[in-house]
Design a protein around this motif. Sequence first.
Motif, PDB file in Angstrom:
ATOM      1  N   LEU A 270       0.837  -1.209   0.000  1.00  0.00           N
ATOM      2  CA  LEU A 270       0.000   0.000   0.000  1.00  0.00           C
ATOM      3  C   LEU A 270       0.870   1.257   0.000  1.00  0.00           C
ATOM      4  O   LEU A 270       0.624   2.197  -0.780  1.00  0.00           O
ATOM      5  N   CYS A 271       1.866   1.288   0.864  1.00  0.00           N
ATOM      6  CA  CYS A 271       2.733   2.473   0.942  1.00  0.00           C
ATOM      7  C   CYS A 271       3.502   2.670  -0.362  1.00  0.00           C
ATOM      8  O   CYS A 271       3.652   3.803  -0.843  1.00  0.00           O
ATOM      9  N   ARG A 272       3.983   1.589  -0.933  1.00  0.00           N
ATOM     10  CA  ARG A 272       4.723   1.691  -2.194  1.00  0.00           C
ATOM     11  C   ARG A 272       3.832   2.228  -3.309  1.00  0.00           C
ATOM     12  O   ARG A 272       4.252   3.094  -4.093  1.00  0.00           O
ATOM     13  N   SER A 273       2.604   1.741  -3.395  1.00  0.00           N
ATOM     14  CA  SER A 273       1.679   2.227  -4.424  1.00  0.00           C
ATOM     15  C   SER A 273       1.378   3.714  -4.242  1.00  0.00           C
ATOM     16  O   SER A 273       1.325   4.476  -5.218  1.00  0.00           O
ATOM     17  N   SER A 274       1.173   4.136  -2.996  1.00  0.00           N
ATOM     18  CA  SER A 274       0.888   5.546  -2.734  1.00  0.00           C
ATOM     19  C   SER A 274       2.081   6.418  -3.092  1.00  0.00           C
ATOM     20  O   SER A 274       1.925   7.491  -3.679  1.00  0.00           O
ATOM     21  N   LEU A 275       3.272   5.953  -2.761  1.00  0.00           N
ATOM     22  CA  LEU A 275       4.466   6.704  -3.118  1.00  0.00           C
ATOM     23  C   LEU A 275       4.623   6.782  -4.633  1.00  0.00           C
ATOM     24  O   LEU A 275       4.990   7.834  -5.180  1.00  0.00           O
ATOM     25  N   GLY A 276       4.334   5.685  -5.319  1.00  0.00           N
ATOM     26  CA  GLY A 276       4.419   5.685  -6.776  1.00  0.00           C
ATOM     27  C   GLY A 276       3.504   6.717  -7.400  1.00  0.00           C
ATOM     28  O   GLY A 276       3.876   7.423  -8.339  1.00  0.00           O
ATOM     29  N   THR A 277       2.286   6.831  -6.883  1.00  0.00           N
ATOM     30  CA  THR A 277       1.347   7.827  -7.392  1.00  0.00           C
ATOM     31  C   THR A 277       1.882   9.230  -7.187  1.00  0.00           C
ATOM     32  O   THR A 277       1.751  10.100  -8.072  1.00  0.00           O
ATOM     33  N   MET A 278       2.497   9.476  -6.041  1.00  0.00           N
ATOM     34  CA  MET A 278       3.036  10.811  -5.746  1.00  0.00           C
ATOM     35  C   MET A 278       4.179  11.173  -6.692  1.00  0.00           C
ATOM     36  O   MET A 278       4.205  12.265  -7.263  1.00  0.00           O
ATOM     37  N   VAL A 279       5.127  10.261  -6.866  1.00  0.00           N
ATOM     38  CA  VAL A 279       6.286  10.594  -7.689  1.00  0.00           C
ATOM     39  C   VAL A 279       5.924  10.622  -9.170  1.00  0.00           C
ATOM     40  O   VAL A 279       6.502  11.378  -9.948  1.00  0.00           O
ATOM     41  N   GLU A 280       4.944   9.827  -9.583  1.00  0.00           N
ATOM     42  CA  GLU A 280       4.522   9.816 -10.987  1.00  0.00           C
ATOM     43  C   GLU A 280       3.902  11.143 -11.366  1.00  0.00           C
ATOM     44  O   GLU A 280       4.155  11.683 -12.447  1.00  0.00           O
ATOM     45  N   CYS A 281       3.094  11.705 -10.474  1.00  0.00           N
ATOM     46  CA  CYS A 281       2.365  12.930 -10.784  1.00  0.00           C
ATOM     47  C   CYS A 281       3.201  14.188 -10.584  1.00  0.00           C
ATOM     48  O   CYS A 281       3.032  15.169 -11.295  1.00  0.00           O
ATOM     49  N   GLU A 282       4.110  14.176  -9.622  1.00  0.00           N
ATOM     50  CA  GLU A 282       4.745  15.415  -9.211  1.00  0.00           C
ATOM     51  C   GLU A 282       6.238  15.502  -9.482  1.00  0.00           C
ATOM     52  O   GLU A 282       6.825  16.547  -9.305  1.00  0.00           O
ATOM     53  N   ILE A 283       6.851  14.412  -9.893  1.00  0.00           N
ATOM     54  CA  ILE A 283       8.307  14.406  -9.921  1.00  0.00           C
ATOM     55  C   ILE A 283       8.874  15.408 -10.921  1.00  0.00           C
ATOM     56  O   ILE A 283       9.956  15.940 -10.735  1.00  0.00           O
ATOM     57  N   GLY A 284       8.137  15.701 -12.001  1.00  0.00           N
ATOM     58  CA  GLY A 284       8.665  16.639 -12.979  1.00  0.00           C
ATOM     59  C   GLY A 284       8.815  18.029 -12.427  1.00  0.00           C
ATOM     60  O   GLY A 284       9.749  18.761 -12.735  1.00  0.00           O
ATOM     61  N   GLU A 285       7.902  18.444 -11.568  1.00  0.00           N
ATOM     62  CA  GLU A 285       7.913  19.800 -11.037  1.00  0.00           C
ATOM     63  C   GLU A 285       8.667  19.892  -9.719  1.00  0.00           C
ATOM     64  O   GLU A 285       9.263  20.911  -9.393  1.00  0.00           O
ATOM     65  N   HIS A 286       8.658  18.808  -8.931  1.00  0.00           N
ATOM     66  CA  HIS A 286       9.257  18.842  -7.601  1.00  0.00           C
ATOM     67  C   HIS A 286      10.249  17.686  -7.489  1.00  0.00           C
ATOM     68  O   HIS A 286      10.055  16.772  -6.707  1.00  0.00           O
ATOM     69  N   LYS A 287      11.304  17.750  -8.261  1.00  0.00           N
ATOM     70  CA  LYS A 287      12.181  16.598  -8.382  1.00  0.00           C
ATOM     71  C   LYS A 287      13.124  16.409  -7.209  1.00  0.00           C
ATOM     72  O   LYS A 287      13.870  15.454  -7.168  1.00  0.00           O
ATOM     73  N   GLU A 288      13.149  17.320  -6.266  1.00  0.00           N
ATOM     74  CA  GLU A 288      14.072  17.183  -5.154  1.00  0.00           C
ATOM     75  C   GLU A 288      13.474  16.434  -3.973  1.00  0.00           C
ATOM     76  O   GLU A 288      14.158  16.150  -3.008  1.00  0.00           O
ATOM     77  N   MET A 289      12.186  16.156  -3.979  1.00  0.00           N
ATOM     78  CA  MET A 289      11.565  15.492  -2.834  1.00  0.00           C
ATOM     79  C   MET A 289      12.030  14.045  -2.701  1.00  0.00           C
ATOM     80  O   MET A 289      12.234  13.550  -1.597  1.00  0.00           O
ATOM     81  N   ILE A 290      12.183  13.356  -3.818  1.00  0.00           N
ATOM     82  CA  ILE A 290      12.630  11.958  -3.808  1.00  0.00           C
ATOM     83  C   ILE A 290      13.813  11.836  -4.767  1.00  0.00           C
ATOM     84  O   ILE A 290      13.722  12.249  -5.923  1.00  0.00           O
ATOM     85  N   GLY A 291      14.899  11.278  -4.305  1.00  0.00           N
ATOM     86  CA  GLY A 291      16.096  11.167  -5.122  1.00  0.00           C
ATOM     87  C   GLY A 291      16.015  10.050  -6.141  1.00  0.00           C
ATOM     88  O   GLY A 291      15.230   9.106  -6.013  1.00  0.00           O
ATOM     89  N   ILE A 292      16.867  10.140  -7.160  1.00  0.00           N
ATOM     90  CA  ILE A 292      16.883   9.146  -8.231  1.00  0.00           C
ATOM     91  C   ILE A 292      17.241   7.763  -7.700  1.00  0.00           C
ATOM     92  O   ILE A 292      16.720   6.749  -8.164  1.00  0.00           O
ATOM     93  N   CYS A 293      18.111   7.710  -6.698  1.00  0.00           N
ATOM     94  CA  CYS A 293      18.498   6.401  -6.138  1.00  0.00           C
ATOM     95  C   CYS A 293      17.313   5.716  -5.472  1.00  0.00           C
ATOM     96  O   CYS A 293      17.130   4.498  -5.607  1.00  0.00           O
ATOM     97  N   ASP A 294      16.507   6.505  -4.743  1.00  0.00           N
ATOM     98  CA  ASP A 294      15.331   5.923  -4.097  1.00  0.00           C
ATOM     99  C   ASP A 294      14.329   5.427  -5.134  1.00  0.00           C
ATOM    100  O   ASP A 294      13.715   4.366  -4.978  1.00  0.00           O
ATOM    101  N   ILE A 295      14.149   6.201  -6.200  1.00  0.00           N
ATOM    102  CA  ILE A 295      13.215   5.795  -7.255  1.00  0.00           C
ATOM    103  C   ILE A 295      13.667   4.487  -7.898  1.00  0.00           C
ATOM    104  O   ILE A 295      12.885   3.558  -8.098  1.00  0.00           O
ATOM    105  N   PHE A 296      14.960   4.396  -8.206  1.00  0.00           N
ATOM    106  CA  PHE A 296      15.459   3.200  -8.875  1.00  0.00           C
ATOM    107  C   PHE A 296      15.450   1.982  -7.960  1.00  0.00           C
ATOM    108  O   PHE A 296      15.421   0.850  -8.439  1.00  0.00           O
ATOM    109  N   ARG A 297      15.468   2.196  -6.656  1.00  0.00           N
ATOM    110  CA  ARG A 297      15.339   1.065  -5.738  1.00  0.00           C
ATOM    111  C   ARG A 297      14.012   0.347  -5.990  1.00  0.00           C
ATOM    112  O   ARG A 297      13.939  -0.886  -6.022  1.00  0.00           O
ATOM    113  N   PHE A 298      12.952   1.139  -6.183  1.00  0.00           N
ATOM    114  CA  PHE A 298      11.636   0.539  -6.423  1.00  0.00           C
ATOM    115  C   PHE A 298      11.520   0.018  -7.851  1.00  0.00           C
ATOM    116  O   PHE A 298      10.875  -1.007  -8.090  1.00  0.00           O
TER     117      PHE A 298
END
Length: 819
Positions: A270-298
Motif C-alpha cells: 500500500l505504501c509503495r503504491s501511494s508513493l508511486g502515485t506521488m512521484v509519478e504525478c509530481e516528480i517533474g515539477e518537484h524533483k528534489e523530494m525523492i532522489g533518483i536512487c530511491d526511485i530506482f530502488r523501487f
Amino acid sequence: MSSTHSKRKLEDYVDELLSLIHCPDATRMRKDQTALPSSSNSPVSFRPRSSLAESTSSPARLQFFVRMLSERTLVVQAHCTDTIKTIHEKIQRITGIPVIEQRLIYRGKQLQWENTLAECDVQNDAGLHLVGRMRSTEHPQAWQLMDDVVSMVFYLYKNFHAKPPNLVPSKTVKSMLLEFLSTTPRTDSNQSSSHLQIFISSSAPAALVMLYMSSHKPNRDVADDAIRQFVSSIKHVLPKSTHYLCAPIVLEFCKLLNGAAGTDDPLYTLCRSSLGTMVECEIGEHKEMIGICDIFRFVGELAAKLSHNLALSMDTSSCLGPSLNEVQDFTAFVVAARKKIEEHVVSCGPIRFPLGENCCLPVPDGEEITHLHGIFNNLLGKMVDCLGKIDEHLEMRASSDNETLFFGWCQYLTILKELNSISKLYAGAEELFWDKMRQRKDALCYLTVKFAKRIDDHKWILKHKEVTNFEVRSLLVMMMLPEAKDDYEALHEMLIDRSQLLAESFEYIAHADPQCLRAGLFMEFKNEEATGPGVLREWFFLVCQAIFNPQNALFVACPKDRRRFFPNPASKVDPLHLEYFSFSGRVIALSLMHKVQIGIIFDRVFFLQLAGETISLGDIQDADPYLYSSCKQILEMDPEAVDQDALGLTFVHEIDELGSRKLVELCPDGKSITVNSKNRELYVDSLIQHRFVRSISEQVAHFAKGFADIISCQKLQRCFFRSLYPEDLDLMLHGSESAISVEDWKAHTEYSGYRETDPQISWFWKIVGRMSKEQKKVLLFFWTSIKYLPVEGFGGYVFQLILPCQSCEIDFVSLLRSM
C-alpha cells in the motif's frame, strides 16, 4: 536495503525512542519485544511521562518535572552535576524545540546554561517551567500532537492491556494522525513542508512500524489501521498541489516496512503504491523530494517481480502472472525515473552505450541509466516470449471453438506501453521494440482487442499502424468518441418534420451544447408513432444523404466514384455554409459514435486534410482525374519541350466561380512566371495546393471543429484520423460491400411472439433467401432502418423480428410470397 541492516536500523529507532521517553532498561525491552517474539506473557513495566516518579536510589540523580507552554508536563531524569544546557538539549530531543528558543524558569528565576542542577538548587520532584517561543516552524500544536502519538504508541507497545492514562479517550492513534494531516497549512508550500517534516522528525514512522511488528495482534491492528488511514487520507485531506510533500513520509514507511516486514507485506505494498502515485504525478515539477536512487530502488524491485511473474505466466497451466498492483507501481516509478533522465536526453539525444560515447553524461549516475537499460532488455525479451505463447494459442484456437483467457495476459499491454516509453531514451531501442512487435503482430492485435480499455491511452499503438489491423484501429479510435448513454433523460431529444429534414436537423444539432450531444440522441419524426434506435438510424441515413447531396452545394462527388465526397470550393453561395460544415462534422462524429453506417465515403484529399497530412499528386486521382492526368503529363514531358514553352503555361489557375471564369495567381506575380523544366514540380504542387487545400481550407477547418465538438478535443480529432488509413474510414462510414448473408441474418435475429421453429418463421426465411440483392437491401432498410451493414456483418447488431398478429398473418405471408 538488506534485511539485517533494516532490522538493525529499526532497533536503533526503538532504542532512541525509548530513551527519549525515559523508559528504563530500553535495551532489554527491545530484545524482548522486537522482531515478532513467539510469546509475551508479562508486559514490561512502564512509567508514563506525566505520572509521579519513584525516588531514585542514588542521591546524585534527580527526577523533576518540566511544564511546557502547551500545558504538557515532561518527566526528566538527570544527574545533579548535569548543566542546564544539557537539560535543554534533552528537551530538544523530546520536543524538537531548538535549544536557543528555550528558557527554563525555577522559583521565579531563569536558569543559566552554564550552571549545574546542584548550583541552581533544583530538588528532586521539583517543578520547572519552560517558556519562550516554540520551534521556529510555528507549528507547536503539530509537535505536541506527534509527541502524543509517539507516547501512545510506546505505551501500547509496553502495556498490552492497560488503558493509556492522561489521554483523552476519544483520541486514538488513528484520529491523531488524521488531525495532524487536517491541520497541515494549505496555501503556503513552505509552511506545509515544515509541518509535514515534523512527522519524520518526531520518529513517528519508526514508532508506528515498531508497533506494527509487535507480537501482540491488537497492537499490530492499531498500527496497520493507523498507517493505512494516514497514507490513504493524504489524497482526500490535502490539496492535490501538496501531495508530493508527503512523499518523504511515505518513503520512510516504505524503507522501514521493507526491512521489517518484506516486500510482500500488504501494508508495504500500500505504501509503495501511494508513493508511486506521488512521484509519478509530481516528480517533474518537484524533483528534489525523492532522489533518483530511491526511485530506482523501487524500479529494480518491481522489475524483478514482473520478470519472475512473466516467466510464470508463460506456463499455460499456471493461473499466475503480473498483478495489477505490481504493473501500476512499476509504471509509476518508471515514469518518475524517465522524467529524471529525459531532461538530459532532450539536449544530448538518446543515450548510447557504452556511456563514454555520450558527448555529455546525464546528471543521474550512469549506474541507474545502465540499470534501466538492462531492465528494458530483460522485460522486452520476456514479453516477446509471452507474445509467442499467445501466437501458439491463436493457432490452436483456429482449429477449436474454445476460447481461453489467462490471468497474466490482461497486464501485457500496460507493460508493453511502458517498455515503448523506456525505449525512447536509448539509441536503437525504439527500433528494436517495434521490430519485435511486428514479428508478433497477431498476438499484439489479439491482446488489444481483448484487453484495451476506454480509459487508457492507446496512441502509442496507433502511431505504428503497421503493427495493427482494421479491427484494432477501428476499436481504438472509437474509444476516443463518447459512449452513447442508455439513460433516456440524458439524451438530446429531437422532433423533426420529414419535409424540413435538413433545416430542422441543423437547428437541433448546430445550436446544441456539445456536452448534451455527447450523451446521445433520441429521435422522433413529427406525426409518426415509431421511436427507438431504428428511427435514429433512419434519421442518420437520411440527413447524411441530404448533407452530401450535390444540390445543396456543400460537398462535391468524385467523378469516378459518386460515393466519395470532398468539400465544395463554391459552397459560399450559401451564407451559412461554414456553419453547415460545422454541423456536418458533428453529424458524422455522432453517426460513428452511434455505430450507424451512412453509405458515404470521404475522398482521400478530404481525409488527409482532416488528418493534418499534406496532399500530393497521387492523392487527387479520384477527386479530379482530368487535373491529375494533366499534371502527370507535365511532369513526364521532355525537359527541352517544356523549356521551349511548348505548354504556354504560367503560375496561374483558371477557376469557375459562380458561373464566371476567373484567373488566380498561384504565387506573387504568377502571371509573369513561365513554367519550365526546373519549376514545373513547383507549379504542379502549387496548383494542387490551391485547388484542394487553400480553396477549401475554411470548410475543412469548420468540419474538423464540428467533429472535435463531439470528440471533445481538437488535438484528439486530428489523432482520430491520423490513426486510420483512408480505407479504414471508408469501412466505418459506408459499411460492408459484401452481399447480405441470410444465414448470418438468421443467426443474429431474436423473435417476439414466435419461436424459430414456427412455420411462419420458416416461410419468412425461405422467401428472404429467394430475394435479389436489391430486394434484400430494401427489406433490411424496412426492418432495421439501415441499408449498409458494419464490416463484421449482422454481428454488429442484434435485430428483433416481430411478425403481425394472427388476424393479419395470412396477408403478410401472401405478401412475402409475392415478392
